[in-house]
Design an enzyme around this catalytic site. Structure first.
Site, short mmCIF file in Angstrom:
data_model
loop_
_atom_site.label_atom_id
_atom_site.label_comp_id
_atom_site.label_asym_id
_atom_site.label_seq_id
_atom_site.Cartn_x
_atom_site.Cartn_y
_atom_site.Cartn_z
N ASP A 156 -0.58 1.51 -3.41
CA ASP A 156 -1.29 0.53 -4.24
C ASP A 156 -1.94 1.21 -5.45
O ASP A 156 -2.52 0.56 -6.31
CB ASP A 156 -2.29 -0.31 -3.43
CG ASP A 156 -3.36 0.51 -2.74
OD1 ASP A 156 -3.38 1.75 -2.89
OD2 ASP A 156 -4.20 -0.09 -2.02
N SER A 157 -1.78 2.54 -5.52
CA SER A 157 -2.16 3.28 -6.73
C SER A 157 -1.42 2.73 -7.94
O SER A 157 -1.84 2.96 -9.08
CB SER A 157 -1.85 4.77 -6.56
OG SER A 157 -0.52 4.96 -6.13
N ASP A 205 2.44 0.37 1.00
CA ASP A 205 0.99 0.36 1.14
C ASP A 205 0.51 -1.08 1.23
O ASP A 205 0.82 -1.89 0.35
CB ASP A 205 0.41 1.01 -0.12
CG ASP A 205 -0.87 1.74 0.13
OD1 ASP A 205 -1.35 1.73 1.27
OD2 ASP A 205 -1.39 2.34 -0.83
N GLU A 261 -5.32 1.41 5.37
CA GLU A 261 -6.52 2.24 5.27
C GLU A 261 -7.53 1.82 6.33
O GLU A 261 -7.74 0.62 6.55
CB GLU A 261 -7.17 2.08 3.89
CG GLU A 261 -6.31 2.61 2.76
CD GLU A 261 -7.00 2.51 1.40
OE1 GLU A 261 -8.21 2.22 1.34
OE2 GLU A 261 -6.31 2.72 0.38
N GLU A 299 -7.15 11.71 3.15
CA GLU A 299 -7.42 11.80 1.72
C GLU A 299 -8.80 12.37 1.42
O GLU A 299 -9.81 11.89 1.95
CB GLU A 299 -7.28 10.41 1.06
CG GLU A 299 -7.56 10.46 -0.45
CD GLU A 299 -6.99 9.31 -1.26
OE1 GLU A 299 -6.25 8.48 -0.68
OE2 GLU A 299 -7.27 9.25 -2.46
O1 KIV Z 1 -1.91 4.37 -3.17
C1 KIV Z 1 -1.41 5.50 -3.01
O2 KIV Z 1 -0.60 5.96 -3.81
C2 KIV Z 1 -1.82 6.24 -1.83
C3 KIV Z 1 -1.36 7.64 -1.62
C4 KIV Z 1 -1.34 8.56 -2.71
C5 KIV Z 1 -1.87 8.23 -0.37
O3 KIV Z 1 -2.50 5.70 -1.03
#
Ligand code: KIV
Length: 273
Positions: A51-52, A90, A122, A189
């Site tokens: 979700d980044s 994610d 998470e 993390e």
């Molecule tokens: O959202 C993301 O990209 C992540 C990872 C980098 C662990 O959660």
């Protein structure tokens, strides 16, 4: 180096086997078809649609406003491109927290509609009932503890986790509970390296570090960070392998210069009859 035709498909069992054999796992994020295809050919173990993407693709300040539809859309593009790496989707904020039923329906959509092979959630011990149920239903789960970006406001920013005894113990207990619930893997993390080491030694699932030191079973980073495409911030743990932003700017400047000077297009780049 083995070619894409000689390599075997990575599954959740590969993660567990590699941990047992002390072989490190390498994972990067991807959000689109062509990047995913390049990453898959490079021999990564996993490709994560994080979700980044809300930050590094869409320009938001946090991951919190990522929606299910956006995540499904990008996961479909990545899954269509990947042949060998494990595709991990994610689960965005509020897609699994409200109830176990909500989590089942949304996690199921990632596998059913978007082609993901695992989902990432998470949270610590408090989400274990949800994790257990997903796994019982055949949905592989990767955990994610430490500095969890969906809790960024409660944590007061991207701060290193596990320095206080109570938090150290909470993460240890959470890792063990997620392991027992059947997670094949767990992202650690931005936690202290001694805590990540202790968790890694105690659990059967593969630990995947990001900013948590060298003792994890593998590492994950955001593709846009390591190629220098996302330049808003560069955390200390990010290693930059390329400067794609500079290359894009160079290409764009070159193009504009050629157009303005009349150098583009040339006769060779035109259809003269
Ligand atoms: O959202 C993301 O990209 C992540 C990872 C980098 C662990 O959660």
């Amino acid at each position: 180096m083995s070619t894409i035709n000689e390599r075997k498909k990575t599954t959740v069992r590969t993660f567990l086997r590699k941990k047992q054999k002390a072989e490190k796992l390498a994972i990067l994020t991807a959000y689109d078809y062509y990047t995913a295809r390049i990453l898959d050919a490079s021999g990564l173990d996993g490709i994560m649609v994080g979700d980044s993407l809300n930050m590094v693709v869409y320009g938001h300040q946090t991951t919190l406003s990522a929606e299910m539809d956006k995540m499904l859309f990008h996961t479909r593009a990545v899954a269509d491109a990947v042949r060998l790496a494990l595709v991990i989707a994610d689960m965005p904020f509020l897609s699994y927290q409200p109830s176990v039923e909500t989590a089942i329906l949304n996690a199921g959509r990632f596998l059913k509609e978007a082609g993901a092979e695992a989902v990432k959630l998470e949270g610590g011990i408090e989400i274990v009932p949800t994790v257990k149920r997903l796994i019982e239903l055949g949905i592989p789960v990767m955990g994610h503890i430490g500095m969890t970006p969906q809790s960024i406001h409660r944590l007061g920013g991207p701060r290193v986790q596990g320095r206080e005894e109570a938090r150290y113990n909470y993460f240890l207990e959470s890792a063990e509970a997620l392991d027992e619930a059947g997670c094949f893997s767990c992202v650690l993390e931005l936690m202290t390296a001694p805590l990540a080491k202790e968790i890694t030694e105690r659990v059967a699932m593969a630990t995947i570090g990001i900013g948590s030191g060298r003792y994890c079973d593998g590492q994950v980073l955001v593709i846009n960070d390591i190629i220098g495409l996302y330049q808003e911030m560069q955390p200390r743990f990010v290693r930059r392998y390329a400067n794609v932003a500079a290359e894009i700017e160079k290409a764009a400047r070159g193009f504009a210069e050629d157009v303005r000077s009349g150098g583009y297009p040339s006769d060779e780049e035109s259809f003269l009859e």
